[in-house]
Design a protein around this motif. Structure first.
Motif, PDB file in Angstrom:
ATOM      1  N   THR A  25      17.262  78.328 -44.907  1.00  0.00           N
ATOM      2  CA  THR A  25      18.506  77.595 -44.688  1.00  0.00           C
ATOM      3  C   THR A  25      18.951  77.797 -43.237  1.00  0.00           C
ATOM      4  OG1 THR A  25      19.852  79.488 -45.388  1.00  0.00           O
ATOM      5  CG2 THR A  25      19.264  77.867 -47.083  1.00  0.00           C
ATOM      6  N   GLY A  26      19.813  76.886 -42.784  1.00  0.00           N
ATOM      7  CA  GLY A  26      20.338  77.023 -41.429  1.00  0.00           C
ATOM      8  C   GLY A  26      19.293  76.762 -40.366  1.00  0.00           C
ATOM      9  N   ARG A  27      19.670  77.087 -39.128  1.00  0.00           N
ATOM     10  CA  ARG A  27      18.785  76.778 -38.006  1.00  0.00           C
ATOM     11  C   ARG A  27      17.598  77.735 -37.904  1.00  0.00           C
ATOM     12  NH1 ARG A  27      21.682  76.144 -32.951  1.00  0.00           N
ATOM     13  NH2 ARG A  27      19.675  76.386 -31.928  1.00  0.00           N
ATOM     14  N   ASN A  38      20.590  62.886 -44.143  1.00  0.00           N
ATOM     15  CA  ASN A  38      21.211  64.045 -43.508  1.00  0.00           C
ATOM     16  C   ASN A  38      21.706  63.677 -42.116  1.00  0.00           C
ATOM     17  OD1 ASN A  38      20.303  65.991 -45.641  1.00  0.00           O
ATOM     18  ND2 ASN A  38      18.295  65.372 -44.871  1.00  0.00           N
ATOM     19  N   GLY A  39      22.303  64.657 -41.452  1.00  0.00           N
ATOM     20  CA  GLY A  39      22.698  64.474 -40.064  1.00  0.00           C
ATOM     21  C   GLY A  39      21.506  64.700 -39.162  1.00  0.00           C
ATOM     22  N   THR A  40      21.762  65.183 -37.980  1.00  0.00           N
ATOM     23  CA  THR A  40      20.662  65.394 -37.038  1.00  0.00           C
ATOM     24  C   THR A  40      20.690  66.820 -36.488  1.00  0.00           C
ATOM     25  OG1 THR A  40      22.053  64.487 -35.281  1.00  0.00           O
ATOM     26  CG2 THR A  40      20.503  62.987 -36.339  1.00  0.00           C
ATOM     27  N   ALA A  71      21.109  71.192 -38.174  1.00  0.00           N
ATOM     28  CA  ALA A  71      20.504  72.223 -39.006  1.00  0.00           C
ATOM     29  C   ALA A  71      20.428  71.843 -40.480  1.00  0.00           C
ATOM     30  CB  ALA A  71      21.289  73.526 -38.847  1.00  0.00           C
ATOM     31  N   ASP A  72      20.956  70.668 -40.841  1.00  0.00           N
ATOM     32  CA  ASP A  72      20.932  70.272 -42.252  1.00  0.00           C
ATOM     33  C   ASP A  72      19.699  69.458 -42.629  1.00  0.00           C
ATOM     34  OD1 ASP A  72      21.749  68.109 -40.733  1.00  0.00           O
ATOM     35  OD2 ASP A  72      23.029  67.281 -42.314  1.00  0.00           O
ATOM     36  N   ILE A  73      18.715  69.362 -41.754  1.00  0.00           N
ATOM     37  CA  ILE A  73      17.527  68.571 -42.075  1.00  0.00           C
ATOM     38  C   ILE A  73      16.789  69.180 -43.265  1.00  0.00           C
ATOM     39  CG2 ILE A  73      17.234  67.706 -39.726  1.00  0.00           C
ATOM     40  CD1 ILE A  73      14.980  69.694 -39.362  1.00  0.00           C
ATOM     41  N   THR A  74      16.163  68.311 -44.048  1.00  0.00           N
ATOM     42  CA  THR A  74      15.480  68.771 -45.262  1.00  0.00           C
ATOM     43  C   THR A  74      13.979  68.485 -45.273  1.00  0.00           C
ATOM     44  OG1 THR A  74      16.087  66.710 -46.384  1.00  0.00           O
ATOM     45  CG2 THR A  74      17.551  68.592 -46.692  1.00  0.00           C
ATOM     46  N   ARG A 114      11.846  71.914 -41.647  1.00  0.00           N
ATOM     47  CA  ARG A 114      12.327  73.207 -42.116  1.00  0.00           C
ATOM     48  C   ARG A 114      11.224  73.931 -42.887  1.00  0.00           C
ATOM     49  NH1 ARG A 114      16.722  75.369 -42.695  1.00  0.00           N
ATOM     50  NH2 ARG A 114      17.956  73.525 -42.189  1.00  0.00           N
ATOM     51  N   SER A 123      10.452  69.273 -44.891  1.00  0.00           N
ATOM     52  CA  SER A 123      10.033  70.672 -44.978  1.00  0.00           C
ATOM     53  C   SER A 123       8.535  70.847 -44.773  1.00  0.00           C
ATOM     54  CB  SER A 123      10.426  71.255 -46.339  1.00  0.00           C
ATOM     55  OG  SER A 123       9.730  70.595 -47.383  1.00  0.00           O
TER      56      SER A 123
END
Length: 387
Positions: free
Chosen positions: A172-174, A127-129, A131-134, A167, A136
């Motif tokens: 989802t999202g921030r 992922n990027g760095t 809000a797309d982190i997974t 997360r 959890s």
């Protein structure tokens, strides 16, 4: 003694250390490929790891913009020395804005005075760095159970805790992101040493895997949904400014090495500094370095004053400084001719270390996206602007 006089004394102390003991440490790191704990201890004893921290936490209380002046000097040293000073002088800030009084005593102040090391843990391999982190967490009572992967984690092998973004499962999202302080020794945590890098030799990096690793809810900074505020506002904006200034310092080091070499190198009866092509390279470098320095200082003052432009200016400064550093180090190496390619020359190390700045705290492509987003937001906020 005035604050200005105290700062001047500190600046002189940093300059002398970088040019003397710091250079000897740099040679040792390059020879061994390792940063010894003794270097951390020396930097801590000298107070260099708490320059930007508040006096009430045991720091020097140096204002951010003035701290950036010192960051430039540290950055003329070895990349790993700069990395230690940069990270430790910034990570307390990310925690402090969301810490409870108890957390401040457990984590923030001990990180300032050197009792514990904390690694910034955001980036994931898939992922990027943002809000797309997974990675959890699932909450069960007073415990989060953490699962997922992180990589490119600086000081991930020698830290005591990870300041980690995860997360809440199912969100989802921030709004579902949390910031957790995860003990290095927590069950279900596997750390793989990935420290074999092109430059910034000696800084340890890790790839991390979490398999239902238990983390006390009491180790969460802020509320659920405030995690990105800890990472992006609390750390990333000032860190981008700091990395930008480190580009300025490293470029200045490359310029000094190139000027020194050109002044002593003779070809066909003339020093290289007598040749117009070399004069123009050095003149262009000087102008480019100064332009970046002033943009970085503007961003630093804006952040220090809590300005709305701080995020955009931090990305502008980082983007411009990285491009400048690439150009300056390339010209500096070219001035050294073929000899500059050999490890016997300090410019070779500078050239390798410079490449790391291209991705640290986000690539130039990321910075451009941040800048454009801010420009678009301003455009949409202005009345009467066609959309």
């Amino acid at each position: 003694m005035t604050d200005s006089e105290r700062f001047d004394q500190l600046r002189t102390q940093v300059e002398r250390w970088v040019e003397g003991p710091g250079e000897r440490w740099a040679e040792r790191i390059e020879e061994t490929g390792h940063v010894p704990e003794a270097l951390w201890s020396e930097l801590n004893r000298l107070g260099f790891l708490r320059i930007a921290a508040p006096v009430e936490y045991g720091g020097h209380g140096v204002e951010f913009a003035r701290w950036m002046e010192l960051m430039e000097i540290f950055s003329r040293s070895h990349g790993s020395i700069r990395m230690i000073v940069h990270v430790v002088n910034g990570i307390w800030r990310a925690m402090d804005g969301h810490a409870t009084p108890k957390q401040r005593q457990r984590f923030v102040i001990p990180s300032v005075d050197g009792r514990i090391k904390i690694a910034f843990t955001l980036t994931e391999p898939g992922n990027g760095t943002g809000a797309d982190i997974t990675t959890s967490v699932v909450r069960d009572g007073d415990t989060y159970y953490l699962s997922g992967r992180k990589h490119l984690i600086t000081f991930g092998m020698r830290c005591d805790h990870y300041l980690l973004a995860a997360r809440v499962d199912g969100t989802t999202g921030r709004d579902g992101i949390v910031a957790l302080l995860v003990p290095r020794s927590a069950p279900g945590l596997t750390a793989e040493d990935t420290s074999n890098t092109m430059g910034v030799i000696g800084t340890d990096h890790a790839s991390l895997t979490f398999d239902r690793t238990p983390v006390p809810v009491a180790n969460r900074l802020g509320a659920e949904g405030e995690g990105l505020d800890v990472f992006l506002g609390g750390f990333l904006t000032p860190s981008r400014i700091s990395v930008a200034m480190s580009c300025v310092g490293l470029a200045q080091r490359a310029q000094e090495l190139a000027f020194s070499y050109a002044s002593s190198r003779v070809t066909f009866g003339k020093n290289l500094t007598q040749r117009q092509a070399i004069q123009f390279m050095l003149a262009e470098n000087a102008a480019d370095i100064e332009a970046s320095r002033q943009l970085v200082l503007r961003a630093a003052h804006c952040f220090q004053q809590g300005g709305d432009d701080a995020s955009m200016l931090s990305s502008m400064a980082k983007m411009h400084a990285v491009s400048m550093l690439t150009t300056v180090t390339d010209k500096a190496l070219q001035i050294h001719g073929g000899l500059g390619y050999w490890r016997s020359q300090k410019i070779e190390r500078v050239y390798r270390d410079a490449r790391a700045q291209r991705f640290e705290e986000g690539t130039n492509e990321v910075q451009k996206a941040v800048i454009f987003r801010e420009l678009l937001h301003r455009s949409q906020a202005r009345p009467g602007v066609a959309r």
